[in-house]
Scaffold this motif. Structure first.
Motif, PDB file in Angstrom:
ATOM      1  N   ILE A 191       0.870  -1.180   0.000  1.00 20.09           N
ATOM      2  CA  ILE A 191       0.000   0.000   0.000  1.00 20.09           C
ATOM      3  C   ILE A 191       0.908   1.233   0.000  1.00 20.09           C
ATOM      4  O   ILE A 191       1.234   1.801   1.037  1.00 20.09           O
ATOM      5  CB  ILE A 191      -0.963  -0.016   1.210  1.00 20.09           C
ATOM      6  N   LEU A 192       1.320   1.634  -1.172  1.00 26.21           N
ATOM      7  CA  LEU A 192       2.384   2.624  -1.293  1.00 26.21           C
ATOM      8  C   LEU A 192       1.940   4.023  -0.889  1.00 26.21           C
ATOM      9  O   LEU A 192       2.762   4.816  -0.416  1.00 26.21           O
ATOM     10  CB  LEU A 192       2.941   2.627  -2.717  1.00 26.21           C
ATOM     11  N   ASP A 193       0.665   4.346  -1.060  1.00 27.72           N
ATOM     12  CA  ASP A 193       0.238   5.682  -0.657  1.00 27.72           C
ATOM     13  C   ASP A 193       0.290   5.846   0.855  1.00 27.72           C
ATOM     14  O   ASP A 193       0.619   6.925   1.370  1.00 27.72           O
ATOM     15  CB  ASP A 193      -1.160   6.008  -1.193  1.00 27.72           C
ATOM     16  N   VAL A 194       0.020   4.766   1.591  1.00 27.48           N
ATOM     17  CA  VAL A 194       0.138   4.819   3.054  1.00 27.48           C
ATOM     18  C   VAL A 194       1.609   4.944   3.447  1.00 27.48           C
ATOM     19  O   VAL A 194       1.970   5.763   4.300  1.00 27.48           O
ATOM     20  CB  VAL A 194      -0.490   3.569   3.706  1.00 27.48           C
ATOM     21  N   ALA A 195       2.466   4.145   2.817  1.00 26.59           N
ATOM     22  CA  ALA A 195       3.906   4.226   3.106  1.00 26.59           C
ATOM     23  C   ALA A 195       4.427   5.637   2.850  1.00 26.59           C
ATOM     24  O   ALA A 195       5.202   6.188   3.643  1.00 26.59           O
ATOM     25  CB  ALA A 195       4.666   3.217   2.259  1.00 26.59           C
ATOM     26  N   GLU A 196       4.005   6.233   1.760  1.00 26.32           N
ATOM     27  CA  GLU A 196       4.460   7.584   1.412  1.00 26.32           C
ATOM     28  C   GLU A 196       4.054   8.600   2.472  1.00 26.32           C
ATOM     29  O   GLU A 196       4.817   9.509   2.800  1.00 26.32           O
ATOM     30  CB  GLU A 196       3.876   7.978   0.053  1.00 26.32           C
ATOM     31  N   LYS A 197       2.859   8.432   3.027  1.00 26.87           N
ATOM     32  CA  LYS A 197       2.340   9.409   3.989  1.00 26.87           C
ATOM     33  C   LYS A 197       2.975   9.271   5.371  1.00 26.87           C
ATOM     34  O   LYS A 197       3.210  10.275   6.044  1.00 26.87           O
ATOM     35  CB  LYS A 197       0.824   9.255   4.111  1.00 26.87           C
ATOM     36  N   ILE A 198       3.245   8.042   5.806  1.00 29.04           N
ATOM     37  CA  ILE A 198       3.652   7.881   7.208  1.00 29.04           C
ATOM     38  C   ILE A 198       5.128   7.564   7.403  1.00 29.04           C
ATOM     39  O   ILE A 198       5.632   7.684   8.526  1.00 29.04           O
ATOM     40  CB  ILE A 198       2.799   6.802   7.917  1.00 29.04           C
ATOM     41  N   CYS A 199       5.838   7.195   6.327  1.00 29.33           N
ATOM     42  CA  CYS A 199       7.225   6.744   6.500  1.00 29.33           C
ATOM     43  C   CYS A 199       8.228   7.859   6.244  1.00 29.33           C
ATOM     44  O   CYS A 199       8.083   8.644   5.298  1.00 29.33           O
ATOM     45  CB  CYS A 199       7.526   5.567   5.571  1.00 29.33           C
ATOM     46  N   SER A 200       9.260   7.910   7.071  1.00 27.72           N
ATOM     47  CA  SER A 200      10.322   8.901   6.904  1.00 27.72           C
ATOM     48  C   SER A 200      11.403   8.404   5.957  1.00 27.72           C
ATOM     49  O   SER A 200      12.081   9.215   5.312  1.00 27.72           O
ATOM     50  CB  SER A 200      10.936   9.233   8.268  1.00 27.72           C
ATOM     51  N   ARG A 201      11.568   7.075   5.861  1.00 22.59           N
ATOM     52  CA  ARG A 201      12.614   6.515   5.005  1.00 22.59           C
ATOM     53  C   ARG A 201      12.074   5.278   4.305  1.00 22.59           C
ATOM     54  O   ARG A 201      11.080   4.689   4.733  1.00 22.59           O
ATOM     55  CB  ARG A 201      13.875   6.184   5.818  1.00 22.59           C
ATOM     56  N   VAL A 202      12.766   4.878   3.224  1.00 18.89           N
ATOM     57  CA  VAL A 202      12.271   3.776   2.406  1.00 18.89           C
ATOM     58  C   VAL A 202      13.439   3.037   1.763  1.00 18.89           C
ATOM     59  O   VAL A 202      14.482   3.630   1.471  1.00 18.89           O
ATOM     60  CB  VAL A 202      11.292   4.297   1.319  1.00 18.89           C
ATOM     61  N   ALA A 203      13.249   1.733   1.578  1.00 19.45           N
ATOM     62  CA  ALA A 203      14.172   0.924   0.777  1.00 19.45           C
ATOM     63  C   ALA A 203      13.350   0.124  -0.225  1.00 19.45           C
ATOM     64  O   ALA A 203      12.268  -0.368   0.106  1.00 19.45           O
ATOM     65  CB  ALA A 203      14.989  -0.016   1.654  1.00 19.45           C
ATOM     66  N   ILE A 204      13.858   0.038  -1.448  1.00 18.01           N
ATOM     67  CA  ILE A 204      13.169  -0.698  -2.515  1.00 18.01           C
ATOM     68  C   ILE A 204      14.065  -1.838  -2.960  1.00 18.01           C
ATOM     69  O   ILE A 204      15.245  -1.648  -3.282  1.00 18.01           O
ATOM     70  CB  ILE A 204      12.848   0.224  -3.699  1.00 18.01           C
ATOM     71  N   ILE A 205      13.498  -3.042  -2.968  1.00 15.78           N
ATOM     72  CA  ILE A 205      14.250  -4.243  -3.326  1.00 15.78           C
ATOM     73  C   ILE A 205      13.647  -4.849  -4.596  1.00 15.78           C
ATOM     74  O   ILE A 205      12.429  -4.829  -4.810  1.00 15.78           O
ATOM     75  CB  ILE A 205      14.238  -5.251  -2.156  1.00 15.78           C
ATOM     76  N   LYS A 206      14.515  -5.374  -5.454  1.00 21.57           N
ATOM     77  CA  LYS A 206      14.082  -6.012  -6.699  1.00 21.57           C
ATOM     78  C   LYS A 206      14.952  -7.218  -6.959  1.00 21.57           C
ATOM     79  O   LYS A 206      16.186  -7.108  -6.995  1.00 21.57           O
ATOM     80  CB  LYS A 206      14.184  -5.018  -7.863  1.00 21.57           C
ATOM     81  N   ASN A 207      14.324  -8.374  -7.097  1.00 19.48           N
ATOM     82  CA  ASN A 207      15.049  -9.622  -7.362  1.00 19.48           C
ATOM     83  C   ASN A 207      16.198  -9.842  -6.386  1.00 19.48           C
ATOM     84  O   ASN A 207      17.300 -10.252  -6.764  1.00 19.48           O
ATOM     85  CB  ASN A 207      15.578  -9.637  -8.800  1.00 19.48           C
ATOM     86  N   GLY A 208      15.921  -9.536  -5.112  1.00 17.91           N
ATOM     87  CA  GLY A 208      16.904  -9.778  -4.064  1.00 17.91           C
ATOM     88  C   GLY A 208      17.948  -8.698  -3.891  1.00 17.91           C
ATOM     89  O   GLY A 208      18.737  -8.745  -2.945  1.00 17.91           O
ATOM     90  N   LYS A 209      17.966  -7.699  -4.779  1.00 16.04           N
ATOM     91  CA  LYS A 209      18.966  -6.629  -4.708  1.00 16.04           C
ATOM     92  C   LYS A 209      18.325  -5.318  -4.263  1.00 16.04           C
ATOM     93  O   LYS A 209      17.210  -4.991  -4.692  1.00 16.04           O
ATOM     94  CB  LYS A 209      19.636  -6.410  -6.076  1.00 16.04           C
ATOM     95  N   LEU A 210      19.030  -4.581  -3.451  1.00 14.25           N
ATOM     96  CA  LEU A 210      18.576  -3.261  -3.045  1.00 14.25           C
ATOM     97  C   LEU A 210      18.842  -2.286  -4.189  1.00 14.25           C
ATOM     98  O   LEU A 210      19.977  -2.137  -4.637  1.00 14.25           O
ATOM     99  CB  LEU A 210      19.324  -2.815  -1.788  1.00 14.25           C
ATOM    100  N   ILE A 211      17.772  -1.616  -4.664  1.00 16.99           N
ATOM    101  CA  ILE A 211      17.966  -0.705  -5.794  1.00 16.99           C
ATOM    102  C   ILE A 211      17.815   0.767  -5.395  1.00 16.99           C
ATOM    103  O   ILE A 211      18.285   1.649  -6.115  1.00 16.99           O
ATOM    104  CB  ILE A 211      17.020  -1.049  -6.973  1.00 16.99           C
ATOM    105  N   LYS A 212      17.173   1.048  -4.270  1.00 20.39           N
ATOM    106  CA  LYS A 212      17.067   2.418  -3.762  1.00 20.39           C
ATOM    107  C   LYS A 212      16.891   2.375  -2.261  1.00 20.39           C
ATOM    108  O   LYS A 212      16.176   1.516  -1.727  1.00 20.39           O
ATOM    109  CB  LYS A 212      15.858   3.142  -4.369  1.00 20.39           C
ATOM    110  N   SER A 213      17.511   3.335  -1.572  1.00 24.62           N
ATOM    111  CA  SER A 213      17.333   3.433  -0.126  1.00 24.62           C
ATOM    112  C   SER A 213      17.671   4.850   0.306  1.00 24.62           C
ATOM    113  O   SER A 213      18.646   5.438  -0.171  1.00 24.62           O
ATOM    114  CB  SER A 213      18.245   2.437   0.599  1.00 24.62           C
TER     115      SER A 213
END
Length: 235
Positions: A191-213
């Motif tokens: 639920i990305l809109d909730v994450a965007e509203k309440i989270c101060s930081r984020v990490a995005i993973i794809k196929n086991g690799k961290l692609i953004k943090s």
């Protein structure tokens, strides 16, 4: 502080988690996002000590989950994507069982059980057996059990699934309270809109690799988190 340091987890020749590193600071609400099968749940279960991993380390306030698992687990609570409990037990007995494991004194446990049972409108259901509950009610009992011992780090995997709108609102309020106290909330969600509203930081993973943090505002810029995520998924 939660530190993920060069963690790799293999299933046979496949790397479910591939050399992932990031840090979650005290006072962060941290979103961990990725497509189905990206490795989110595997890493979460490694953090909480359910899965072992092949390389790297995971530190909770400087303690290793590999070499000091009990001390690490004392600081954490875990809410899985599927509420797994001892369903033959009455809910109140299950919550007290969790309190016993965390050595919570009588006065504190009674106050916290009362607070969270009332908040989630479960006070008149605590003497029912868990197998009589709906999915949403089971999720509420798992949440009560996680919160009742006042964890330093709350780890959640899709915590809002099956919950009614009031319960979702109440959880958001609790999460904000925890981080104001300098605690960590780490959760995986679609639920990305909730994450965007309440989270101060984020990490995005794809196929086991961290692609953004990083900081939420820096990762998304003037776009929505959903748009950023979809653009990264297409690469």
């Amino acid at each position: 502080m939660l530190e993920i340091k060069n963690v790799t987890k293999k299933y046979g020749d496949k790397k479910a988690i591939d050399n992932v590193s990031f840090t979650v600071n005290d006072g962060d609400i941290f979103a961990f996002i990725g497509h189905n099968g990206a490795g989110k749940t595997t890493l979460i279960k490694s953090i909480v000590g359910i899965h072992d991993f092949d390389e790297g380390d995971i530190l909770i306030d400087g303690k290793s989950i590999k070499t000091d698992p009990v001390e690490c687990k004392k600081l954490m609570a875990f809410v899985p994507d599927n509420p797994e409990t001892y369903e033959h037990m009455k809910a109140i007995d299950y919550v007290n069982f969790i309190c016993d494991m965390y050595e919570i004194d009588k006065e504190t446990r009674e106050a916290n059980i009362k607070r969270y049972a009332e908040l989630f409108e479960m006070e008149d259901k605590l003497n029912d057996t868990i197998d009589s509950y709906s999915h949403g009610m089971k999720q509420k009992i798992v949440l009560i059990s996680a919160l009742v011992h006042n964890p330093k780090i709350l780890i959640m995997d899709e915590p809002f699934v099956g919950l009614d709108p009031k319960a979702v609102h109440d959880i958001k309020e609790i999460l904000n309270e925890l981080v104001k106290e300098g605690k960590i909330v780490f959760y995986s969600t679609h639920i990305l809109d909730v994450a965007e509203k309440i989270c101060s930081r984020v990490a995005i993973i794809k196929n086991g690799k961290l692609i953004k943090s990083g900081d939420m505002k820096d990762i998304k810029g003037d776009k929505s988190l959903e748009k950023v995520f979809l653009e990264l998924e297409e690469r």
